[in-house]
Scaffold this motif. Structure first.
Motif, mmCIF file in Angstrom:
data_model
loop_
_atom_site.group_PDB
_atom_site.id
_atom_site.type_symbol
_atom_site.label_atom_id
_atom_site.label_comp_id
_atom_site.label_asym_id
_atom_site.label_seq_id
_atom_site.Cartn_x
_atom_site.Cartn_y
_atom_site.Cartn_z
ATOM 1 N N GLY A 144 0.858 -1.171 0.026
ATOM 2 C CA GLY A 144 0.010 0.047 -0.142
ATOM 3 C C GLY A 144 0.691 1.287 -0.054
ATOM 4 N N GLY A 145 2.164 1.255 -0.277
ATOM 5 C CA GLY A 145 3.089 2.391 -0.360
ATOM 6 C C GLY A 145 2.940 2.957 -1.727
ATOM 7 N N GLU A 146 3.325 3.991 -1.665
ATOM 8 C CA GLU A 146 3.295 5.062 -2.975
ATOM 9 C C GLU A 146 4.738 5.734 -3.312
ATOM 10 N N LEU A 147 4.989 5.473 -4.583
ATOM 11 C CA LEU A 147 6.248 6.481 -5.052
ATOM 12 C C LEU A 147 6.006 7.605 -5.560
ATOM 13 N N LEU A 148 6.352 8.660 -5.179
ATOM 14 C CA LEU A 148 6.469 10.209 -5.910
ATOM 15 C C LEU A 148 7.568 10.375 -6.344
ATOM 16 N N PRO A 149 7.695 11.001 -7.491
ATOM 17 C CA PRO A 149 9.129 11.292 -8.077
ATOM 18 C C PRO A 149 9.605 12.617 -7.561
ATOM 19 N N VAL A 150 10.823 12.846 -7.001
ATOM 20 C CA VAL A 150 11.272 14.075 -6.776
ATOM 21 C C VAL A 150 12.323 14.541 -7.752
ATOM 22 N N ASP A 151 12.942 13.741 -8.523
ATOM 23 C CA ASP A 151 13.925 14.267 -9.503
ATOM 24 C C ASP A 151 13.328 15.213 -10.413
ATOM 25 N N SER A 152 13.835 16.178 -10.652
ATOM 26 C CA SER A 152 13.286 17.597 -11.391
ATOM 27 C C SER A 152 12.380 17.173 -12.665
ATOM 28 N N GLU A 153 13.068 16.188 -13.539
ATOM 29 C CA GLU A 153 12.560 15.843 -14.884
ATOM 30 C C GLU A 153 11.391 14.951 -14.670
ATOM 31 N N PRO A 154 11.464 13.671 -13.903
ATOM 32 C CA PRO A 154 10.144 12.948 -13.483
ATOM 33 C C PRO A 154 9.040 13.623 -12.955
ATOM 34 N N SER A 155 9.273 14.508 -11.767
ATOM 35 C CA SER A 155 8.367 15.256 -11.262
ATOM 36 C C SER A 155 7.764 16.091 -12.386
ATOM 37 N N ALA A 156 8.445 16.898 -13.419
ATOM 38 C CA ALA A 156 7.736 17.606 -14.152
ATOM 39 C C ALA A 156 6.750 16.766 -15.113
ATOM 40 N N LEU A 157 7.206 15.585 -15.560
ATOM 41 C CA LEU A 157 6.353 14.703 -16.326
ATOM 42 C C LEU A 157 5.125 14.358 -15.330
ATOM 43 N N TRP A 158 5.376 13.917 -14.215
ATOM 44 C CA TRP A 158 4.035 13.613 -13.299
ATOM 45 C C TRP A 158 3.063 14.671 -13.212
ATOM 46 N N GLN A 159 3.578 15.984 -13.153
ATOM 47 C CA GLN A 159 2.869 17.376 -13.155
ATOM 48 C C GLN A 159 1.889 17.323 -14.399
ATOM 49 N N CYS A 160 2.663 17.129 -15.735
ATOM 50 C CA CYS A 160 2.117 17.312 -16.974
ATOM 51 C C CYS A 160 1.197 16.172 -17.322
ATOM 52 N N LEU A 161 1.273 15.213 -16.828
ATOM 53 C CA LEU A 161 0.509 13.903 -17.011
ATOM 54 C C LEU A 161 -0.783 14.294 -15.978
ATOM 55 N N ARG A 162 -0.955 14.565 -15.173
ATOM 56 C CA ARG A 162 -2.041 14.852 -14.119
ATOM 57 C C ARG A 162 -3.393 15.227 -14.817
ATOM 58 N N GLY A 163 -4.360 14.211 -14.579
ATOM 59 C CA GLY A 163 -5.596 14.370 -15.240
ATOM 60 C C GLY A 163 -5.637 14.044 -16.576
ATOM 61 N N GLU A 164 -4.641 13.240 -17.293
ATOM 62 C CA GLU A 164 -4.559 12.998 -18.788
ATOM 63 C C GLU A 164 -4.652 11.596 -18.763
ATOM 64 N N ARG A 165 -5.538 10.955 -19.789
ATOM 65 C CA ARG A 165 -5.605 9.742 -20.038
ATOM 66 C C ARG A 165 -4.326 9.032 -20.437
ATOM 67 N N GLU A 166 -4.056 7.758 -20.183
ATOM 68 C CA GLU A 166 -2.832 7.195 -20.460
ATOM 69 C C GLU A 166 -2.948 7.017 -21.991
ATOM 70 N N GLU A 167 -3.997 6.631 -22.449
ATOM 71 C CA GLU A 167 -4.105 6.250 -23.890
ATOM 72 C C GLU A 167 -3.841 7.483 -24.656
ATOM 73 N N ASP A 168 -3.920 8.620 -24.364
ATOM 74 C CA ASP A 168 -3.757 9.744 -25.012
ATOM 75 C C ASP A 168 -2.304 10.261 -25.121
ATOM 76 N N VAL A 169 -1.357 9.582 -24.456
ATOM 77 C CA VAL A 169 -0.149 10.143 -24.419
ATOM 78 C C VAL A 169 0.804 9.185 -25.480
ATOM 79 N N SER A 170 1.369 10.122 -26.223
ATOM 80 C CA SER A 170 2.337 9.690 -27.316
ATOM 81 C C SER A 170 3.633 9.447 -26.921
ATOM 82 N N ARG A 171 4.289 10.606 -26.435
ATOM 83 C CA ARG A 171 5.817 10.306 -25.924
ATOM 84 C C ARG A 171 6.023 11.272 -24.706
ATOM 85 N N LEU A 172 6.985 10.804 -23.864
ATOM 86 C CA LEU A 172 7.516 11.727 -22.777
ATOM 87 C C LEU A 172 8.884 12.109 -23.225
ATOM 88 N N ILE A 173 9.146 13.482 -22.986
ATOM 89 C CA ILE A 173 10.407 14.051 -23.354
ATOM 90 C C ILE A 173 11.104 14.660 -22.150
#
Length: 393
Positions: A144-173
């Motif tokens: 029941g634990g949870e991983l939250l990214p703190v690295d600057s770039e993965p954190s930025a991806l995490w924030q950009c992906l909030r509320g988006e559908r997985e099937e709508d994502v083409s690529r991560l940069i």
């Protein structure tokens, strides 16, 4: 109240976390943010000073001799030591959130222990996900634990992906600054020194990650990290060089639109977001003035100058214990470079020697991964012979 354990408290991430907590306490009151556990390696004097300032009930140090000193200096504080101590610390019932600011493979076992114990892990230590991302996901699901990214770039991806559908994502940069040697030719790279490598153009980080930034191994490991965190294939995670380090990552969607996360070059931003998630609280940094920034530039990484990025992708495609072996080899190689025993370009050569022909058996459990780590380190040390380990300053 949020009760924190900070691993790597005397390092860059740990020190920044304390600064973030001071800002949050000014907003919410001291009672809302409590540091209940600290862990550090060899900087015992700094750890003792931090413990006196923040009054944790529990601390952990690397060596048993340092533990004896900590007990003398910190009466009433429970003192643990070594890898087992780290695992006990993160699973303690007093801990709600673990900030993992450790460097390298040492962070793997405590991360798994924290997730199995149902803790939130704010993860700045990317190597555990590189080594055993599947096992950590299983641990989080089981405990029941949870991983939250703190690295600057993965954190930025995490924030950009909030509320988006997985099937709508083409690529991560992911963006990369390019490190200290981004304008050096390959022939010039053969002569660079460790002291030069530690002068990062935009970020202030520890020695190991700063060298990894120059080789782009850091970014290659982030590709693997992002693939595990967001459930995508490594071939859908791309890297661009972005010298200003203002855009921290981007997400492209199937309709061709791209969302970018922009912010100041300061680790306090992703650390605070992980601690306060899903709420955003006022930060202490000045606002980003885009007019002052003026322009943003992007370029493709040169695979001939920085072949480590491709090596990371190859290890991820091989799967099993291959990424753990590559991480182990890189830790040995970077340490040798920082000590002046290996040339900058030889970091990649040593990494390649270790993983070339590696049998990537399945990463079935923690013991298997740690044994692969041990064998890869031994192979790297063996290859670090007098013929390749002369002083290269």
């Amino acid at each position: 109240m949020t009760r924190l354990a900070i691993l790597g408290s005397t390092g860059s991430i740990g020190r920044t976390t304390f600064a973030v907590l001071e800002g949050l306490r000014r907003q919410d009151g001291n009672a809302e943010w409590e540091v209940v556990a600290l862990a550090a390696g060899r900087r015992v004097e700094d750890l003792i000073h931090q413990a006196r300032a923040w009054s944790p009930g529990l601390v952990c140090v690397a060596a048993s001799a340092d533990a004896r000193r900590a007990r003398e200096e910190l009466p009433g504080v429970e003192v643990l030591s070594g890898g087992r101590g780290l695992c006990e610390l993160v699973a303690d019932g007093r801990v709600d959130v673990v900030v993992n600011g450790l460097v390298g493979a040492v962070g793997l076992a405590p991360t798994e222990s924290a997730l199995k114990a149902g803790k939130i892990v704010a993860m700045a230590n990317k190597e555990p996900l590189v080594m055993a991302g599947g096992l950590l996901q299983e641990a989080a699901l089981a405990g029941g634990g949870e991983l939250l990214p703190v690295d600057s770039e993965p954190s930025a991806l995490w924030q950009c992906l909030r509320g988006e559908r997985e099937e709508d994502v083409s690529r991560l940069i992911l963006t990369a600054s390019g490190g200290a040697f981004r304008d050096r030719s390959r022939s010039e790279l053969a002569r660079v020194t460790a002291a030069e490598a530690l002068h990062h153009p935009t970020w202030r980080m520890g020695p190991k990650i700063t060298v990894d930034s120059a080789t782009l191994m850091n970014k290659g490991f982030e590709v693997i990290e992002a693939a595990w965190l967001f459930g995508v294939d490594v071939d859908r995670v791309e890297v661009v060089i972005h010298r200003e380090s203002i855009v921290h990552s981007l997400v492209e969607f199937t309709d061709g639109s791209i969302l970018a996360h922009l912010g100041r070059t300061d680790m306090s931003l992703p650390i605070q977001y992980a601690l306060t998630y899903p709420v955003r609280k006022p930060g202490t940094l000045p606002r980003l003035d885009l007019a002052d920034v003026g322009a943003l530039h992007f370029e493709a990484p040169d695979p001939d100058r920085v072949p480590g990025l491709s090596l990371c992708r190859d290890a991820a495609r091989a799967g099993g214990t291959a990424p753990a072996a590559l991480n182990a080899a890189n830790e040995v190689a970077v340490s040798a470079f920082l000590e002046g025993r290996l040339g900058f370009l030889d970091i990649h050569e040593l990494n390649l020697c270790v993983v070339d022909g590696w049998d990537p058996g399945p990463a079935t459990d923690l013991e298997t991964v740690l044994e692969a780590d041990r064998l890869a380190r031994a192979r790297a040390v063996e290859r670090l012979s007098p013929a390749t380990a002369g002083t290269r300053r």
